[in-house]
Design a protein around this motif. Sequence first.
Motif, PDB file in Angstrom:
ATOM      1  N   VAL B  89       0.839  -1.196   0.000  1.00  0.00           N
ATOM      2  CA  VAL B  89       0.000   0.000   0.000  1.00  0.00           C
ATOM      3  C   VAL B  89       0.880   1.253   0.000  1.00  0.00           C
ATOM      4  N   HIS B  90       1.947   1.216   0.796  1.00  0.00           N
ATOM      5  CA  HIS B  90       2.855   2.370   0.886  1.00  0.00           C
ATOM      6  C   HIS B  90       3.421   2.695  -0.494  1.00  0.00           C
ATOM      7  N   GLN B  91       3.868   1.653  -1.180  1.00  0.00           N
ATOM      8  CA  GLN B  91       4.439   1.807  -2.521  1.00  0.00           C
ATOM      9  C   GLN B  91       3.399   2.378  -3.476  1.00  0.00           C
ATOM     10  N   MET B  92       2.167   1.842  -3.351  1.00  0.00           N
ATOM     11  CA  MET B  92       1.100   2.295  -4.240  1.00  0.00           C
ATOM     12  C   MET B  92       0.833   3.778  -4.047  1.00  0.00           C
ATOM     13  N   VAL B  96       1.651   6.239  -7.117  1.00  0.00           N
ATOM     14  CA  VAL B  96       0.495   6.756  -7.853  1.00  0.00           C
ATOM     15  C   VAL B  96       0.205   8.198  -7.454  1.00  0.00           C
ATOM     16  N   ALA B  97       0.206   8.481  -6.139  1.00  0.00           N
ATOM     17  CA  ALA B  97      -0.222   9.806  -5.690  1.00  0.00           C
ATOM     18  C   ALA B  97       0.963  10.722  -5.392  1.00  0.00           C
ATOM     19  N   GLY B  98       2.148  10.181  -5.328  1.00  0.00           N
ATOM     20  CA  GLY B  98       3.315  11.029  -5.089  1.00  0.00           C
ATOM     21  C   GLY B  98       3.747  11.024  -3.638  1.00  0.00           C
ATOM     22  N   LYS B  99       4.995  11.525  -3.427  1.00  0.00           N
ATOM     23  CA  LYS B  99       5.589  11.497  -2.086  1.00  0.00           C
ATOM     24  C   LYS B  99       4.811  12.348  -1.087  1.00  0.00           C
ATOM     25  N   ASP B 100       4.243  13.487  -1.569  1.00  0.00           N
ATOM     26  CA  ASP B 100       3.530  14.373  -0.640  1.00  0.00           C
ATOM     27  C   ASP B 100       2.175  13.793  -0.244  1.00  0.00           C
ATOM     28  N   ILE B 142     -18.073   8.234  -1.242  1.00  0.00           N
ATOM     29  CA  ILE B 142     -18.436   9.645  -1.023  1.00  0.00           C
ATOM     30  C   ILE B 142     -17.440  10.289  -0.063  1.00  0.00           C
ATOM     31  N   ALA B 143     -17.029   9.529   0.938  1.00  0.00           N
ATOM     32  CA  ALA B 143     -16.034  10.075   1.875  1.00  0.00           C
ATOM     33  C   ALA B 143     -14.750  10.413   1.129  1.00  0.00           C
ATOM     34  N   VAL B 144     -14.331   9.508   0.256  1.00  0.00           N
ATOM     35  CA  VAL B 144     -13.118   9.770  -0.534  1.00  0.00           C
ATOM     36  C   VAL B 144     -13.329  10.993  -1.405  1.00  0.00           C
ATOM     37  N   PHE B 145     -14.479  11.046  -2.068  1.00  0.00           N
ATOM     38  CA  PHE B 145     -14.771  12.145  -2.979  1.00  0.00           C
ATOM     39  C   PHE B 145     -14.734  13.484  -2.251  1.00  0.00           C
ATOM     40  N   VAL B 146     -15.441  13.554  -1.123  1.00  0.00           N
ATOM     41  CA  VAL B 146     -15.522  14.808  -0.369  1.00  0.00           C
ATOM     42  C   VAL B 146     -14.133  15.191   0.159  1.00  0.00           C
ATOM     43  N   THR B 147     -13.428  14.225   0.741  1.00  0.00           N
ATOM     44  CA  THR B 147     -12.102  14.508   1.291  1.00  0.00           C
ATOM     45  C   THR B 147     -11.149  14.994   0.214  1.00  0.00           C
ATOM     46  N   VAL B 148     -11.143  14.277  -0.904  1.00  0.00           N
ATOM     47  CA  VAL B 148     -10.206  14.612  -1.976  1.00  0.00           C
ATOM     48  C   VAL B 148     -10.518  15.991  -2.553  1.00  0.00           C
ATOM     49  N   LEU B 248      -7.646   3.701  -7.122  1.00  0.00           N
ATOM     50  CA  LEU B 248      -8.456   4.818  -7.617  1.00  0.00           C
ATOM     51  C   LEU B 248      -8.452   5.948  -6.604  1.00  0.00           C
ATOM     52  N   THR B 249      -8.518   5.588  -5.320  1.00  0.00           N
ATOM     53  CA  THR B 249      -8.414   6.620  -4.285  1.00  0.00           C
ATOM     54  C   THR B 249      -7.105   7.388  -4.437  1.00  0.00           C
ATOM     55  N   CYS B 250      -6.020   6.651  -4.702  1.00  0.00           N
ATOM     56  CA  CYS B 250      -4.713   7.297  -4.891  1.00  0.00           C
ATOM     57  C   CYS B 250      -4.726   8.197  -6.117  1.00  0.00           C
ATOM     58  N   VAL B 251      -5.373   7.736  -7.190  1.00  0.00           N
ATOM     59  CA  VAL B 251      -5.430   8.545  -8.411  1.00  0.00           C
ATOM     60  C   VAL B 251      -6.181   9.845  -8.136  1.00  0.00           C
ATOM     61  N   TYR B 252      -7.314   9.733  -7.419  1.00  0.00           N
ATOM     62  CA  TYR B 252      -8.089  10.938  -7.105  1.00  0.00           C
ATOM     63  C   TYR B 252      -7.272  11.872  -6.223  1.00  0.00           C
ATOM     64  N   LEU B 253      -6.531  11.279  -5.308  1.00  0.00           N
ATOM     65  CA  LEU B 253      -5.707  12.081  -4.407  1.00  0.00           C
ATOM     66  C   LEU B 253      -4.624  12.816  -5.192  1.00  0.00           C
ATOM     67  N   ARG B 254      -4.060  12.132  -6.185  1.00  0.00           N
ATOM     68  CA  ARG B 254      -3.030  12.776  -7.002  1.00  0.00           C
ATOM     69  C   ARG B 254      -3.621  13.964  -7.752  1.00  0.00           C
ATOM     70  N   ASP B 255      -4.851  13.766  -8.295  1.00  0.00           N
ATOM     71  CA  ASP B 255      -5.516  14.863  -8.994  1.00  0.00           C
ATOM     72  C   ASP B 255      -5.715  16.048  -8.067  1.00  0.00           C
ATOM     73  N   ALA B 256      -6.020  15.754  -6.801  1.00  0.00           N
ATOM     74  CA  ALA B 256      -6.267  16.841  -5.852  1.00  0.00           C
ATOM     75  C   ALA B 256      -4.967  17.563  -5.510  1.00  0.00           C
ATOM     76  N   LEU B 257      -3.863  16.815  -5.409  1.00  0.00           N
ATOM     77  CA  LEU B 257      -2.584  17.422  -5.023  1.00  0.00           C
ATOM     78  C   LEU B 257      -1.913  18.107  -6.205  1.00  0.00           C
TER      79      LEU B 257
END
Lengths: 181, 261
Positions: B89-92, B96-100, B142-148, B248-257
């Motif tokens: 998971v850490h690697q993913m 996918v979402a980056g170091k930050d 929805i939690a992921v969506f709202v948070t991201v 997918l959560t990681c991908v959305y997080l990357r889009d947000a960052l």
Amino acid sequence: MATGAEQAHGAAAPGMPQLDFTTFPNQIFWLVVTLVVIYLVLTRLAIPRIATVLAERRGTVANDLATAEELKLKAQEAEATYEKALADARAEAQKIVAEARAEINRDLDAANARAEAEIAARLAESETRIAAIRDTATENVRAVARETAVEVARAILPAAASDPAALVSAVDRRMEMEGGA
Amino acid sequence: MAVEDGGGLSIKPMDQFIVKPLFRDIEPGSCMPPEIVEGCLKWYEPSNVTLWMGLGIVATLLLLVVGTRGRAIIPSRSQSMAELTYGFVHQMVEDVAGKDALKFFPYIMTLFMFILFANVLGLIPMSFTTTSHIAVTATMAIAVFVTVTAIGFVKNGAGFLKLFWVDAAPLALRPVLAVIELISYFVRPVSHSVRLAGAIMAGHAVMKVFAGFAAIALVAPLALGGMVAIYGLELLVAFIQAYVFTILTCVYLRDALHPSH
């Protein structure tokens, strides 16, 4: 018959249980509780522990690698020292061999010289002895020749035998000539 | 459960998904809110959802806490598995979402562990699969969506809207693309949640149907073989769906960052 059973079943549990909205609050409540518990377990216990173990392992591996590098350097140093000692020993051995060879050569030369001197001395002695033997032999031949000449002269020419001294000198002269030739 | 009933089979593939209280029986059909409420499941009541989610917590504890109790430099088998899960998971997250994004790693790990064990425990015969319910997956999505989305606006301010403004496209096309991007952005939680619940529900229903057909002697061997095959497939799906939801959560997080394309 089948449709009747289906209808009865349908009445008992209408449609998909997934779309039974009366169960949603219960599911969502327990989901939130579960996620919070898992989050707390992860952040309080699991993640710090695993992260510590992984960091420790990385540190240990890095340390071990550094130690290995150090030991490798030491081994190389030791090898160089060993090589040098080996080369020194080889040089020393060669020096000793050369010295021994020189000494042996010296002894050999001395022994050769001694042997040659001895051989020369023996040679000289032999020659003197041979010369002495030859002189004796010549004297004997001369005496025999004089006697023979006198006897021969007496037998063939008695007049000539009256003067043995002249005969002897004639024989001597002849022999001197033969010897000279 | 299949019963030969006057020539017709009565296979009830959806019964396994019924949410019911643990400690009492509800009369079927006695919950018709707002008029009839005595047969309704109360929101705080322990149900089979509670049981199987609780078992998921226990499994997580066993794998990640009990499994790592040795804290060994040279890991035991269980510690190795825990470290593997953590590292996966850490690697993913990092890739996918980056170091930050690594400061959100505990949240993503929580989602992954929950979904993974819900899916895997759901494969135990007679068990209940919490992730087969849209209520559960939609809540998480929805939690992921709202948070991201919140992270996107907090990190980038109005710059987050650049996510919808495709700089690479010709200027005339950009408003059209912005509308499409906006729609696709809001569809995300739907696809995110329906994918997981749909895959799990379909697999379990198919297994029940195969099990029902196993009651007919003629096709029983085929049905049993099919069940074995489907079970293997579902084991794979259990892992893959947990992986897909997490990535997918990681991908959305990357889009947000990093909202710029």
